[in-house]
Scaffold this motif. Structure first.
Motif, mmCIF file in Angstrom:
data_model
loop_
_atom_site.group_PDB
_atom_site.id
_atom_site.type_symbol
_atom_site.label_atom_id
_atom_site.label_comp_id
_atom_site.label_asym_id
_atom_site.label_seq_id
_atom_site.Cartn_x
_atom_site.Cartn_y
_atom_site.Cartn_z
ATOM 1 N N ARG A 92 20.766 52.332 66.388
ATOM 2 C CA ARG A 92 19.376 51.974 66.684
ATOM 3 C C ARG A 92 19.096 52.090 68.182
ATOM 4 O O ARG A 92 18.016 52.539 68.595
ATOM 5 N N HIS A 93 20.079 51.672 68.968
ATOM 6 C CA HIS A 93 19.925 51.781 70.419
ATOM 7 C C HIS A 93 19.796 53.243 70.836
ATOM 8 O O HIS A 93 18.982 53.580 71.717
ATOM 9 N N LYS A 94 20.580 54.120 70.236
ATOM 10 C CA LYS A 94 20.488 55.546 70.535
ATOM 11 C C LYS A 94 19.104 56.087 70.207
ATOM 12 O O LYS A 94 18.535 56.876 70.972
ATOM 13 N N VAL A 95 18.555 55.664 69.064
ATOM 14 C CA VAL A 95 17.215 56.115 68.672
ATOM 15 C C VAL A 95 16.177 55.631 69.680
ATOM 16 O O VAL A 95 15.290 56.386 70.106
ATOM 17 N N ARG A 96 16.291 54.356 70.081
ATOM 18 C CA ARG A 96 15.336 53.809 71.062
ATOM 19 C C ARG A 96 15.444 54.541 72.396
ATOM 20 O O ARG A 96 14.424 54.838 73.037
ATOM 21 N N MET A 97 16.676 54.827 72.819
ATOM 22 C CA MET A 97 16.860 55.531 74.086
ATOM 23 C C MET A 97 16.293 56.953 74.006
ATOM 24 O O MET A 97 15.692 57.450 74.964
ATOM 25 N N ALA A 98 16.494 57.626 72.853
ATOM 26 C CA ALA A 98 15.955 58.976 72.686
ATOM 27 C C ALA A 98 14.426 58.947 72.719
ATOM 28 O O ALA A 98 13.785 59.817 73.334
ATOM 29 N N GLU A 99 13.830 57.933 72.072
ATOM 30 C CA GLU A 99 12.377 57.806 72.098
ATOM 31 C C GLU A 99 11.880 57.522 73.515
ATOM 32 O O GLU A 99 10.848 58.055 73.942
ATOM 33 N N ALA A 100 12.622 56.685 74.243
ATOM 34 C CA ALA A 100 12.238 56.383 75.626
ATOM 35 C C ALA A 100 12.316 57.637 76.496
ATOM 36 O O ALA A 100 11.448 57.874 77.348
ATOM 37 N N ARG A 101 13.350 58.455 76.265
ATOM 38 C CA ARG A 101 13.463 59.702 77.035
ATOM 39 C C ARG A 101 12.321 60.658 76.705
ATOM 40 O O ARG A 101 11.780 61.321 77.594
ATOM 41 N N ARG A 102 11.980 60.739 75.412
ATOM 42 C CA ARG A 102 10.858 61.605 75.023
ATOM 43 C C ARG A 102 9.559 61.126 75.651
ATOM 44 O O ARG A 102 8.759 61.939 76.138
ATOM 45 N N ARG A 103 9.346 59.806 75.647
ATOM 46 C CA ARG A 103 8.135 59.278 76.286
ATOM 47 C C ARG A 103 8.125 59.589 77.781
ATOM 48 O O ARG A 103 7.078 59.930 78.344
ATOM 49 N N ALA A 104 9.300 59.456 78.413
ATOM 50 C CA ALA A 104 9.387 59.755 79.841
ATOM 51 C C ALA A 104 9.069 61.222 80.110
ATOM 52 O O ALA A 104 8.385 61.559 81.085
ATOM 53 N N VAL A 105 9.556 62.115 79.223
ATOM 54 C CA VAL A 105 9.281 63.544 79.380
ATOM 55 C C VAL A 105 7.788 63.816 79.203
ATOM 56 O O VAL A 105 7.180 64.560 79.984
ATOM 57 N N PHE A 106 7.183 63.212 78.166
ATOM 58 C CA PHE A 106 5.750 63.404 77.928
ATOM 59 C C PHE A 106 4.935 62.893 79.110
ATOM 60 O O PHE A 106 3.964 63.541 79.544
ATOM 61 N N GLU A 107 5.318 61.732 79.648
ATOM 62 C CA GLU A 107 4.593 61.173 80.796
ATOM 63 C C GLU A 107 4.744 62.065 82.017
ATOM 64 O O GLU A 107 3.785 62.268 82.777
ATOM 65 N N ALA A 108 5.967 62.597 82.219
ATOM 66 C CA ALA A 108 6.181 63.500 83.359
ATOM 67 C C ALA A 108 5.359 64.773 83.201
ATOM 68 O O ALA A 108 4.753 65.261 84.165
ATOM 69 N N GLU A 109 5.337 65.320 81.973
ATOM 70 C CA GLU A 109 4.536 66.523 81.741
ATOM 71 C C GLU A 109 3.054 66.244 81.960
ATOM 72 O O GLU A 109 2.328 67.092 82.495
#
Length: 207
Positions: A92-109
């Motif tokens: 579950r932690h891995k899934v949350r971290m992956a979602e956080a990374r995706r959000r960070a990428v979307f925000e950066a874009e």
């Protein structure tokens, strides 16, 4: 005396100390589990994985008193081996971290896109300000010619030259001195505005 001669109690104590600190992680326990049958048995001890749970997931290891977690879910977790519970929480932690990374990428874009739009707007503003400054400079040059010509009218000159100068002055329908002052001020404002746009452009490029 070799390591294989150590009693299980001593090995278990070493593993417990490692699990209680940062010296031993879940990957280390998994590697020990496949090293030998003896270490596999010792590394599966519930106390080791309970210690890892408390260390790696402290906020999630405490039983929740909220209504979102039912008593049945708590009982199911208590029945699970701590290693299985650790694996579930880790996934579950891995899934949350992956979602956080995706959000960070979307925000950066999104920030990059916003900066590009801002740069495009600044470039357009600079272009428009440059055109305005160019027109003001051209008009200023024309008015300077009119002013010099009006001064020259008071000096004796051939009739043909005098007639052309008089015609040039008559074609000017604005007060020369007042307009010259306005144009000089407008040029100054244009230069300041372009300098401001360039500073903003530099700031946007470094964001």
């Amino acid at each position: 005396m070799s390591a294989s001669d150590l009693p299980d109690e001593l090995w278990a104590r070493v593993l417990e100390l490692g699990a209680a600190s940062s010296a031993l992680g879940f990957r280390d326990l998994c590697c020990l589990a496949i090293a030998s049958r003896r270490l596999g048995r010792l590394s599966f001890h519930p106390a080791l994985w309970s210690a890892l749970l408390s260390r790696d997931f402290p906020s999630q290891s405490q039983p929740s008193s909220s209504s979102s977690t039912s008593q049945q879910q708590q009982q199911q977790q208590q029945q699970l081996h701590p290693k299985s519970l650790y694996k579930t929480k880790f996934e579950r932690h891995k899934v949350r971290m992956a979602e956080a990374r995706r959000r960070a990428v979307f925000e950066a874009e999104a920030r990059v896109l916003a900066c590009r739009r801002r740069l495009a707007d600044l470039e357009e503003s600079m272009r428009a300000e440059g055109e305005r400054m160019k027109a003001a400079a051209q008009e200023l040059d024309n008015l300077e010619r009119v002013r010099r010509t009006s001064v020259a009218l008071n000096v004796w000159q051939p009739q043909v030259v005098h007639g052309r100068q008089k015609q040039l002055v008559q074609q000017c329908t604005v007060p020369v001195d007042s307009r010259l002052s306005d144009l000089n001020m407008e040029l100054k404002v244009c230069k300041q505005q372009i300098a401001t746009y360039k500073n903003k452009q530099g700031e946007a490029q470094t964001e």
